[in-house]
Design an enzyme around this catalytic site. Structure first.
Site, PDB file in Angstrom:
ATOM      1  N   GLU A 261       0.838  -1.202   0.000  1.00 31.23           N
ATOM      2  CA  GLU A 261       0.000   0.000   0.000  1.00 31.23           C
ATOM      3  C   GLU A 261       0.875   1.255   0.000  1.00 31.23           C
ATOM      4  OE1 GLU A 261      -2.826  -0.292   3.222  1.00 31.23           O
ATOM      5  OE2 GLU A 261      -3.807  -2.017   2.314  1.00 31.23           O
ATOM      6  N   HIS A 279      -7.783   1.824   1.408  1.00 27.59           N
ATOM      7  CA  HIS A 279      -7.751   1.485   2.845  1.00 27.59           C
ATOM      8  C   HIS A 279      -8.513   2.524   3.685  1.00 27.59           C
ATOM      9  CE1 HIS A 279      -5.287  -0.935   5.995  1.00 27.59           C
ATOM     10  NE2 HIS A 279      -6.456  -0.554   6.500  1.00 27.59           N
TER      11      HIS A 279
END
Ligand code: NAD
Length: 313
Positions: A261, A279
């Site tokens: 990420e 997220h």
């Protein structure tokens, strides 16, 4: 007032900050770099982080007076728990604060996939009117498989039940009766794969769950299954998911979490049948207010040596 110093590294809602400031000196250095954290760590009795800050063994070694690390949220995979233990630092989190936010995101993802909301919206913004192309499916009378029937998994099941879905539950650490208490039918993983129209993942990332949804799992699922992951990147084998999306074995998937990420514009993220969010599971006003209040109270309790509700290590 005891002269405690607390460092906030990833921002904290005002409610918790005000509570902390009544009892301690607080430095709010949102977005502090890894180098700067190492440099200043020794000044603080407590730190409150979210997922961005990596509290590494080096940080613990540099933080001579550190007593408590608080995670304003659930996942503590960014905190080196064995180093915390070695340095006698207590780690606490705020595990119930984000449950509703993540459960509602999972429902939003389910509806987004069933009715192709992101693609329909993008087509309108491109000046098109593709009514026939967007015939969706209903959730009503479909079967939802919940893997990990904990706080979030059970909250998703409660909401899906209200939509008229049948909910199957698999959890490695709960008894069938415990799963039934949450309103799900307890099943084996094989049964869940074979019977579910939609599968939603709510397990932590552990040695056992890493890559658990891969080619072997996809081959046991109903053709055209839809998959949701708001848990942790790494639970799904992303290369296997891409293959399954390409072949249509998985009709669509919705991911809030990724192995790396941010993932960038990978073939998976740009796949037309993937709904991707950055997220944001815990990113609601209410969840952040709750997380701030809960973690501030817990960190102060840790500093004062009072009983703790959510001690992780
Ligand atoms: P929880 O601990 O309440 O529930 C997890 C459940 O998974 C437990 O019931 C546990 O028994 C079960 N489990 C563990 N290993 C398993 C396995 N191998 N097979 C089957 N079941 C297993 O946790 P929660 O609060 O419901 O959170 C679930 C997940 O959501 C975590 O990974 C957490 O990090 C993630 N999360 C993501 C966000 C986000 O922003 N997307 C926010 C909060 C939490």
């Amino acid at each position: 007032m005891a002269s405690w110093k607390i460092l906030i590294t990833d921002g904290l809602d005002e409610g918790g900050l005000a509570f902390l400031r009544q009892q301690a000196e607080v430095d709010d250095i949102n977005g502090i770099s890894a180098d700067e954290l190492l440099r200043v760590a020794g000044e603080y009795d407590a730190m409150i982080v979210r997922g961005r800050t990596k509290v590494t063994a080096a940080v613990f070694a540099a933080a001579g007076r550190l007593k408590v690390v608080g995670r304003a949220g659930v996942g503590v995979d960014n905190i080196d728990l064995s180093a915390a233990k070695e340095h006698h630092v207590t780690v606490v989190n705020a595990p119930v604060s984000t449950t509703v936010a993540v459960a509602e995101l999972a429902m939003g993802m389910m509806l987004s996939m069933a009715r192709e909301l992101p693609r329909a919206d993008a087509s309108m913004k491109a000046g098109k009117w593709l009514k026939k192309e967007f015939e969706g499916v209903e959730l009503y009378q479909k079967t939802l498989g919940v893997i990990g029937v904990g706080r979030i998994g059970s909250a998703v099941a409660a909401r899906a039940t209200a939509f008229g879905m049948t909910c199957l539950g698999y959890d490695r650490f709960l008894t069938p009766d415990q799963i039934r208490t949450f309103g799900l039918k307890p099943v084996s993983l094989e049964e869940l794969y074979a019977q579910s129209d939609v599968i939603t993942l709510h397990v932590p990332l552990t040695a056992e769950t890493r890559g658990m949804i891969g080619a072997a799992a996809f081959s046991q699922m109903k053709p055209g299954v839809r998959l949701i992951c708001t848990a942790r990147g790494g639970v799904i084998d992303e290369a296997a998911l891409l293959t399954a999306l390409d072949s249509g074995a998985v009709a669509s998937a919705a991911l809030d979490v990724f192995a790396t990420e941010p993932p960038g514009l990978t073939p998976l993220v740009s796949h037309p049948h993937l709904v991707a969010t950055p997220h944001v599971g815990a990113q609601t006003l209410e969840a952040q207010q709750r997380a701030s209040k809960d973690i501030s109270a817990e960190v102060m309790a840790g500093l004062k040596g009072e009983p703790l509700r959510w001690k992780v290590a």
